[in-house]
Motif scaffolding. Structure first.
Motif, mmCIF file in Angstrom:
data_model
loop_
_atom_site.group_PDB
_atom_site.id
_atom_site.type_symbol
_atom_site.label_atom_id
_atom_site.label_comp_id
_atom_site.label_asym_id
_atom_site.label_seq_id
_atom_site.Cartn_x
_atom_site.Cartn_y
_atom_site.Cartn_z
ATOM 1 N N THR A 11 0.868 -1.179 0.000
ATOM 2 C CA THR A 11 0.000 0.000 0.000
ATOM 3 C C THR A 11 0.907 1.232 0.000
ATOM 4 O O THR A 11 2.124 1.101 0.191
ATOM 5 N N VAL A 65 -9.382 -5.734 -1.229
ATOM 6 C CA VAL A 65 -8.435 -4.801 -1.832
ATOM 7 C C VAL A 65 -9.190 -3.687 -2.537
ATOM 8 O O VAL A 65 -10.228 -3.899 -3.151
ATOM 9 N N GLY A 68 -6.173 -1.054 -7.677
ATOM 10 C CA GLY A 68 -4.715 -1.054 -7.798
ATOM 11 C C GLY A 68 -4.251 -1.863 -8.993
ATOM 12 O O GLY A 68 -4.965 -1.989 -10.002
ATOM 13 N N THR A 81 -1.927 -1.624 -4.067
ATOM 14 C CA THR A 81 -3.311 -1.241 -3.830
ATOM 15 C C THR A 81 -3.385 -0.059 -2.877
ATOM 16 O O THR A 81 -2.458 0.162 -2.081
#
Length: 133
Positions: A11, A65, A68, A81
């Motif tokens: 992330t 999720v 992404g 993501t």
């Protein structure tokens, strides 16, 4: 010995996971994909939905999720993501609230309409997964 992948789940804030996995299944923007050893290299755009994978010890892990990208290169699966939340931490009431807010939001112009549609899609996917846990 079974062949395995190295899963990197990243992330903007941190690398959430860096571990070996046997298989992976996730939601792309246009459908589901399953990945097993021997997969040809690829890049795909993630949708809002479930990421599940089987660890080397056979345990399955499931995450929500937030869009992404996914890249498979050799024995490395990289997932970038905006956020990833374990399904066990998803709250159906919170997802319902997010959906209601997105449905009731007034939007003017393409940018606001697209943002509202994106928020509705995200909330619906979150809600569906929260009810599955």
């Amino acid at each position: 010995m079974a062949q395995d992948f190295r899963l990197l789940l990243v992330t903007p804030e941190t690398t959430l996971l860096d571990q070996p996995v046997q298989s992976l299944r996730c939601t792309l923007f246009d459908g589901q994909i399953g990945i097993l050893p021997g997969r040809m290299p690829m890049v795909g755009r993630l949708g809002y939905g479930e990421l599940s994978f089987e660890s080397i010890d056979g345990t399955e892990s499931r995450y929500f999720v937030d869009g992404g990208f996914l890249q498979v290169q050799g024995t490395v699966i990289s997932i970038l993501t905006e956020s990833a939340v374990p399904l066990s931490k998803l709250d159906a009431a919170e997802a319902e609230k997010m959906l209601d807010e997105a449905l009731n939001r007034t939007a003017v112009g393409d940018e606001q309409c697209n943002a509202r549609d994106k928020d509705q899609t995200r909330a619906r996917a979150m809600l569906a997964l929260a009810h599955q846990k």
